[in-house]
Write a protein that holds these residues in place. Sequence first.
Motif, PDB file in Angstrom:
ATOM      1  N   ALA A 270       0.849  -1.192   0.000  1.00  0.00           N
ATOM      2  CA  ALA A 270       0.000   0.000   0.000  1.00  0.00           C
ATOM      3  C   ALA A 270       0.880   1.237   0.000  1.00  0.00           C
ATOM      4  O   ALA A 270       2.017   1.213   0.498  1.00  0.00           O
ATOM      5  N   LYS A 271       0.361   2.316  -0.551  1.00  0.00           N
ATOM      6  CA  LYS A 271       1.083   3.581  -0.565  1.00  0.00           C
ATOM      7  C   LYS A 271       0.085   4.721  -0.451  1.00  0.00           C
ATOM      8  O   LYS A 271      -1.125   4.538  -0.636  1.00  0.00           O
ATOM      9  N   VAL A 272       0.590   5.911  -0.133  1.00  0.00           N
ATOM     10  CA  VAL A 272      -0.244   7.105  -0.032  1.00  0.00           C
ATOM     11  C   VAL A 272       0.439   8.225  -0.803  1.00  0.00           C
ATOM     12  O   VAL A 272       1.586   8.578  -0.506  1.00  0.00           O
ATOM     13  N   ASP A 273      -0.248   8.764  -1.788  1.00  0.00           N
ATOM     14  CA  ASP A 273       0.259   9.879  -2.585  1.00  0.00           C
ATOM     15  C   ASP A 273      -0.597  11.115  -2.342  1.00  0.00           C
ATOM     16  O   ASP A 273      -1.803  11.023  -2.105  1.00  0.00           O
ATOM     17  N   MET A 274       0.037  12.263  -2.415  1.00  0.00           N
ATOM     18  CA  MET A 274      -0.667  13.527  -2.259  1.00  0.00           C
ATOM     19  C   MET A 274      -0.956  14.132  -3.628  1.00  0.00           C
ATOM     20  O   MET A 274      -0.082  14.178  -4.494  1.00  0.00           O
ATOM     21  N   TYR A 275      -2.193  14.593  -3.794  1.00  0.00           N
ATOM     22  CA  TYR A 275      -2.614  15.240  -5.036  1.00  0.00           C
ATOM     23  C   TYR A 275      -3.224  16.604  -4.715  1.00  0.00           C
ATOM     24  O   TYR A 275      -3.886  16.775  -3.687  1.00  0.00           O
ATOM     25  N   HIS A 276      -2.999  17.519  -5.620  1.00  0.00           N
ATOM     26  CA  HIS A 276      -3.643  18.832  -5.541  1.00  0.00           C
ATOM     27  C   HIS A 276      -4.907  18.785  -6.393  1.00  0.00           C
ATOM     28  O   HIS A 276      -4.844  18.564  -7.605  1.00  0.00           O
ATOM     29  N   TYR A 277      -6.069  18.975  -5.755  1.00  0.00           N
ATOM     30  CA  TYR A 277      -7.365  18.901  -6.431  1.00  0.00           C
ATOM     31  C   TYR A 277      -7.907  20.298  -6.703  1.00  0.00           C
ATOM     32  O   TYR A 277      -7.813  21.193  -5.858  1.00  0.00           O
ATOM     33  N   GLN A 278      -8.481  20.463  -7.888  1.00  0.00           N
ATOM     34  CA  GLN A 278      -9.182  21.688  -8.260  1.00  0.00           C
ATOM     35  C   GLN A 278     -10.467  21.319  -8.988  1.00  0.00           C
ATOM     36  O   GLN A 278     -10.517  20.310  -9.703  1.00  0.00           O
ATOM     37  N   ARG A 293     -18.271  11.311 -19.998  1.00  0.00           N
ATOM     38  CA  ARG A 293     -18.580  11.379 -18.573  1.00  0.00           C
ATOM     39  C   ARG A 293     -17.906  12.594 -17.932  1.00  0.00           C
ATOM     40  O   ARG A 293     -16.715  12.839 -18.142  1.00  0.00           O
ATOM     41  N   ASN A 294     -18.672  13.325 -17.167  1.00  0.00           N
ATOM     42  CA  ASN A 294     -18.169  14.565 -16.594  1.00  0.00           C
ATOM     43  C   ASN A 294     -17.088  14.312 -15.559  1.00  0.00           C
ATOM     44  O   ASN A 294     -17.180  13.385 -14.762  1.00  0.00           O
ATOM     45  N   SER A 295     -16.096  15.157 -15.557  1.00  0.00           N
ATOM     46  CA  SER A 295     -15.074  15.162 -14.511  1.00  0.00           C
ATOM     47  C   SER A 295     -15.358  16.317 -13.577  1.00  0.00           C
ATOM     48  O   SER A 295     -15.475  17.469 -14.009  1.00  0.00           O
ATOM     49  N   TRP A 296     -15.484  15.995 -12.303  1.00  0.00           N
ATOM     50  CA  TRP A 296     -15.741  17.033 -11.311  1.00  0.00           C
ATOM     51  C   TRP A 296     -14.453  17.681 -10.831  1.00  0.00           C
ATOM     52  O   TRP A 296     -14.470  18.820 -10.368  1.00  0.00           O
ATOM     53  N   TRP A 297     -13.362  16.953 -10.913  1.00  0.00           N
ATOM     54  CA  TRP A 297     -12.093  17.444 -10.391  1.00  0.00           C
ATOM     55  C   TRP A 297     -10.987  17.291 -11.428  1.00  0.00           C
ATOM     56  O   TRP A 297     -11.011  16.365 -12.243  1.00  0.00           O
ATOM     57  N   ASN A 298     -10.022  18.189 -11.351  1.00  0.00           N
ATOM     58  CA  ASN A 298      -8.718  18.017 -11.981  1.00  0.00           C
ATOM     59  C   ASN A 298      -7.700  17.868 -10.859  1.00  0.00           C
ATOM     60  O   ASN A 298      -7.810  18.554  -9.834  1.00  0.00           O
ATOM     61  N   ARG A 299      -6.740  16.987 -11.030  1.00  0.00           N
ATOM     62  CA  ARG A 299      -5.774  16.781  -9.961  1.00  0.00           C
ATOM     63  C   ARG A 299      -4.369  16.689 -10.523  1.00  0.00           C
ATOM     64  O   ARG A 299      -4.161  16.273 -11.667  1.00  0.00           O
ATOM     65  N   THR A 300      -3.414  17.070  -9.668  1.00  0.00           N
ATOM     66  CA  THR A 300      -2.001  17.056 -10.028  1.00  0.00           C
ATOM     67  C   THR A 300      -1.222  16.386  -8.907  1.00  0.00           C
ATOM     68  O   THR A 300      -1.400  16.734  -7.730  1.00  0.00           O
ATOM     69  N   PHE A 301      -0.366  15.433  -9.259  1.00  0.00           N
ATOM     70  CA  PHE A 301       0.462  14.762  -8.262  1.00  0.00           C
ATOM     71  C   PHE A 301       1.447  15.765  -7.684  1.00  0.00           C
ATOM     72  O   PHE A 301       2.094  16.528  -8.401  1.00  0.00           O
ATOM     73  N   THR A 302       1.561  15.767  -6.336  1.00  0.00           N
ATOM     74  CA  THR A 302       2.481  16.698  -5.680  1.00  0.00           C
ATOM     75  C   THR A 302       3.642  15.996  -4.971  1.00  0.00           C
ATOM     76  O   THR A 302       4.781  16.452  -5.070  1.00  0.00           O
ATOM     77  N   GLN A 303       3.361  14.899  -4.251  1.00  0.00           N
ATOM     78  CA  GLN A 303       4.446  14.216  -3.563  1.00  0.00           C
ATOM     79  C   GLN A 303       4.008  12.832  -3.108  1.00  0.00           C
ATOM     80  O   GLN A 303       2.818  12.541  -3.023  1.00  0.00           O
ATOM     81  N   GLU A 304       5.017  12.002  -2.833  1.00  0.00           N
ATOM     82  CA  GLU A 304       4.775  10.690  -2.244  1.00  0.00           C
ATOM     83  C   GLU A 304       4.797  10.853  -0.728  1.00  0.00           C
ATOM     84  O   GLU A 304       5.842  11.135  -0.147  1.00  0.00           O
TER      85      GLU A 304
END
Length: 331
Positions: A270-278, A293-304
């Motif tokens: 298992a792992k946990v990644d941080m994403y910036h959601y907009q 299909r609609n996307s409610w969020w855009n996200r960008t990987f920020t860090q492990e």
Amino acid sequence: LDLFVQLYLSGLVLIPGSNFFLRNLRRFGGSLQILFMLNIALSGNFAFLNHLTIIPAIATLDDDFLLFFAGRHRTSRLQYNEDQGQIKKNDDRKFRFILRRKSRYLLGYLLEIILCSTIAYLSIPVITNLWSSTQVMNAAFDPWRLVNTYGAFGDVGTKRFEPIISLTDGNTWYEIDFPCKPGNTTRIPCFCAPYHYRLDWNIWFIGFPPHYPMLEQRERWLFTFIQQLLTASGDNNKIPKSLQLLDTHSVKYLFKQHQAPFFHQSPVAAKVDMYHYQMANDLFTILFRTGKRNSWWNRTFTQELVPPLTLLSPGGGTHQLVRWSPPLSHW
């Protein structure tokens, strides 16, 4: 409107006095706070704070005010007039009645003045702290802790960071969703007022940067949760109750179906990644956009946040979580 009601009009609930004007002004302040808090509770998540704010405002609604809405106001007033008529027949009783009533009013005024003066005196360091450039939240300024500073959301960030937990069978990573937290970018945001989901609430704090100190200091429960995920499987009912805190569709997809990746075996790592959601767009555009299909969020990987971890031995505790490396054939 929020700032005006909660900051400028909240003082109305503290107005002392029992004459007609002051009592109705105090009732108006209390009723306004109650209605405003109910409006927020009906339109937002995690609204238990608004329910708690209603409690002190109820104290401004005195007996006469409540009896009026209970349909007993007219009866009580009639009984009062009958009592007055009996008193007038006896001057001595009338004198004692007036004396007791005046004494009660004077004592009430005295207690109100003492209470307001005490609160005003104890509020001096609190107000000084409020206007200070080095403001302190959730602090006490007197040994009895009668008047303190409290702030549930004293610092509101401008960015939304979400920790995403993923599990792997050794080949593919699968993300797990929480009931209400953003995860899958195409999932419609949920509405959970007035009650909040416990795991969503706890993991929300990890989203405050800097993320790693928050994880290490007060949110280390996440490692225990990872350990429970790594011991779960669906074929022999080894699904811990903690998984009930996750999104039911996500748990069913990963554990409970025969073709699920973790039905016959527990996750390897298992792992946990941080994403910036907009938000992907404004609400109107998202709701009425046609086509795919609609996307409610855009996200960008920020860090492990948490690297891939596995159990040193099955059934172990959090101290047995070790770094996992995929087989060389996967590199």
